[in-house]
Design an enzyme around this catalytic site. Structure first.
Site, PDB file in Angstrom:
ATOM      1  N   GLN A  91     -10.978   6.597  -6.970  1.00  0.00           N
ATOM      2  CA  GLN A  91     -11.544   7.299  -5.827  1.00  0.00           C
ATOM      3  C   GLN A  91     -12.879   7.943  -6.230  1.00  0.00           C
ATOM      4  O   GLN A  91     -13.414   7.639  -7.283  1.00  0.00           O
ATOM      5  CB  GLN A  91     -10.552   8.338  -5.295  1.00  0.00           C
ATOM      6  CG  GLN A  91      -9.337   7.742  -4.589  1.00  0.00           C
ATOM      7  CD  GLN A  91      -9.672   7.089  -3.258  1.00  0.00           C
ATOM      8  OE1 GLN A  91     -10.798   7.203  -2.734  1.00  0.00           O
ATOM      9  NE2 GLN A  91      -8.702   6.384  -2.685  1.00  0.00           N
TER      10      GLN A  91
ATOM     11  N   GLY B 216     -10.921   4.081  -0.991  1.00  0.00           N
ATOM     12  CA  GLY B 216     -11.869   5.014  -0.397  1.00  0.00           C
ATOM     13  C   GLY B 216     -13.181   4.403   0.021  1.00  0.00           C
ATOM     14  O   GLY B 216     -14.143   5.126   0.287  1.00  0.00           O
TER      15      GLY B 216
ATOM     16  N   ASP C 145      -7.972  -7.342   0.810  1.00  0.00           N
ATOM     17  CA  ASP C 145      -7.140  -7.375   2.010  1.00  0.00           C
ATOM     18  C   ASP C 145      -7.920  -6.743   3.135  1.00  0.00           C
ATOM     19  O   ASP C 145      -8.813  -5.924   2.909  1.00  0.00           O
ATOM     20  CB  ASP C 145      -5.829  -6.602   1.800  1.00  0.00           C
ATOM     21  CG  ASP C 145      -6.042  -5.105   1.989  1.00  0.00           C
ATOM     22  OD1 ASP C 145      -5.685  -4.581   3.056  1.00  0.00           O
ATOM     23  OD2 ASP C 145      -6.584  -4.446   1.063  1.00  0.00           O
TER      24      ASP C 145
ATOM     25  N   ASP D 199       0.863  -1.178   0.000  1.00  0.00           N
ATOM     26  CA  ASP D 199       0.000   0.000   0.000  1.00  0.00           C
ATOM     27  C   ASP D 199       0.901   1.230   0.000  1.00  0.00           C
ATOM     28  O   ASP D 199       1.950   1.238   0.633  1.00  0.00           O
ATOM     29  CB  ASP D 199      -0.891  -0.033   1.248  1.00  0.00           C
ATOM     30  CG  ASP D 199      -1.912   1.090   1.262  1.00  0.00           C
ATOM     31  OD1 ASP D 199      -1.931   1.895   0.329  1.00  0.00           O
ATOM     32  OD2 ASP D 199      -2.693   1.150   2.230  1.00  0.00           O
TER      33      ASP D 199
ATOM     34  N   TYR E 231      -3.676   5.591   2.781  1.00  0.00           N
ATOM     35  CA  TYR E 231      -4.653   5.373   3.840  1.00  0.00           C
ATOM     36  C   TYR E 231      -4.090   5.807   5.193  1.00  0.00           C
ATOM     37  O   TYR E 231      -4.798   6.383   6.026  1.00  0.00           O
ATOM     38  CB  TYR E 231      -5.077   3.905   3.901  1.00  0.00           C
ATOM     39  CG  TYR E 231      -6.101   3.638   4.986  1.00  0.00           C
ATOM     40  CD1 TYR E 231      -7.449   3.898   4.761  1.00  0.00           C
ATOM     41  CD2 TYR E 231      -5.714   3.167   6.241  1.00  0.00           C
ATOM     42  CE1 TYR E 231      -8.392   3.688   5.762  1.00  0.00           C
ATOM     43  CE2 TYR E 231      -6.649   2.954   7.249  1.00  0.00           C
ATOM     44  CZ  TYR E 231      -7.986   3.209   7.005  1.00  0.00           C
ATOM     45  OH  TYR E 231      -8.906   3.015   7.993  1.00  0.00           O
TER      46      TYR E 231
END
Length: 377
Positions: A195, A222, A272, A92, A96
């Site tokens: 997004q 998102g 995930d 990632d 986030y």
């Protein structure tokens, strides 16, 4: 790298496929255990291979950048060498984590994001280019583009401006990705992220923009940030209608067994979530018959195995009463056993979904299994 769709479900958008990387083949649909700091919490690397049967795990750019640091990872020869996992890894981008730092002095601007470390309060800066460089050094097989994960709820105007900036950041990520090369002798792929919050028109615009980039795979971000589950499904459904059908699709941060099976039905290939390991540490165990709060008094003298279905291949000697004892006494072995059980269940579940897709019976199976898996025992 290569992605091949092997079978389509006749009654949904579910697909069974194979994603080939230099570190091995991933059979989809797949769940990816989260190894934020280079380790899946409370789980040995050897257990990830068997009995869990993980095919790919996650690392996180933000956390690995802070600890152990890029100098350590590069000196080791990349994250695979550092943690001993020889199968695929996805990282990632840290978007986030930056989102979660709201209220701590985080500042988002066109050039990138200034933030303070949650460890020592030191100030750092992430740009799209810098995040690409970090992920090159980490050495993930799949790298995520740097994006802004919008909070829920947020206004339409905020979501639109954030989406537009995420698209501009994506263009910078692609440029940097294209002008750099892998450091450790194997290929890396870049996944852009859709997004647009819960606004259908924005999600469609973003999906079309991401699809136009021709990336190896694409992600949907998102979501799973507090919105109603119906909105999550609606957004995923609309986006998968637009994203290329011959590319893998990744729904980030999702979720419960029901979320994953419904996501598969909507054409998602990769998932995930921290839920199986985080909930394990709090005493929630997922089984083929439903979920258990192992702390409850009812399990105190239950000497049956945790899940008879897995008794042969996953710590079959441990009973519910013993696991309850470990968890309530805060013995380290308790979260370890619980985490292995939950991840084994998640990987078994997506493996069964794949078999049902191949057999053409996925939808009927999903509709039977969701109430069973979400049953509180």
């Amino acid at each position: 790298m290569k992605f091949e769709i092997e079978k389509l479900d006749p009654n949904s958008k579910a697909r069974a496929g194979k994603l080939e990387t230099d570190h091995g083949v991933i059979e989809t649909p797949i769940f990816m255990p989260v190894g934020t700091a280079g380790t899946v919490k409370a789980v040995h690397i050897s257990e990830l291979s068997k009995p869990i049967n993980a095919q790919i795990i996650l690392g996180n750019t933000y956390h690995l950048y802070l600890r152990p640091g890029l100098d350590v990872i590069e000196a080791a020869g990349g994250l695979h060498k550092f943690n001993g996992w020889d199968k695929p890894i996805l990282t990632d981008s840290g978007g986030y984590q930056v989102y979660s730092l709201a209220g701590t002095g985080r500042k988002i601007q066109e050039e990138g994001v200034k933030f303070k470390s949650h460890i020592d309060g030191s100030t750092h800066f992430f740009s799209p280019e810098g995040v690409m460089d970090i992920q090159r050094t980490i050495g993930a097989d799949i790298m995520m583009a740097f994006d802004e994960c919008t909070p829920y709820p947020c206004t339409y105007e905020y979501a639109r401006k954030s989406m537009d900036m995420t698209h501009r950041w994506l263009d910078r990520c692609i440029t940097r990705f294209d002008e750099t090369t892998p450091k450790y002798g194997y290929n890396q792929a870049l996944f852009p992220i859709v997004q647009g919050s819960v606004y259908s028109d924005l999600r469609k615009v973003s999906a079309e923009y991401i699809a136009s980039k021709g990336a190896f795979g694409n992600a949907i971000g998102g979501l799973s940030v507090g919105e109603p589950v119906e909105d999550m499904y609606k957004m995923a459904d609309e986006v998968t209608d637009i994203l290329p059908k011959d590319k893998p699709r990744y729904l980030m941060g999702v979720g419960t067994p029901a979320n994953i099976l419904e996501g598969i039905a909507l054409g998602i290939d990769m998932f995930d979530c921290v839920m199986p390991t985080r909930n394990a540490r709090n005493g929630m165990i997922f089984t083929t018959q439903g979920f258990i709060n192992i702390r409850n008094e009812k399990w105190k003298k239950d000497f049956s195995v945790i899940d008879p279905f897995f008794a042969e291949d996953i710590h079959g000697q441990y009973t519910k009463a013993y696991l309850r004892h470990l968890v309530r006494c805060e013995e380290l072995l308790g979260p370890m056993i619980a985490s292995v059980f939950n991840l084994r269940f998640y990987l078994w579940m997506v493996g069964e979904a794949r078999k049902e897709i191949q057999a053409g019976t996925f939808t009927a199976w999903k509709n039977r299994m969701i109430p069973q898996f979400m049953n509180r025992l």
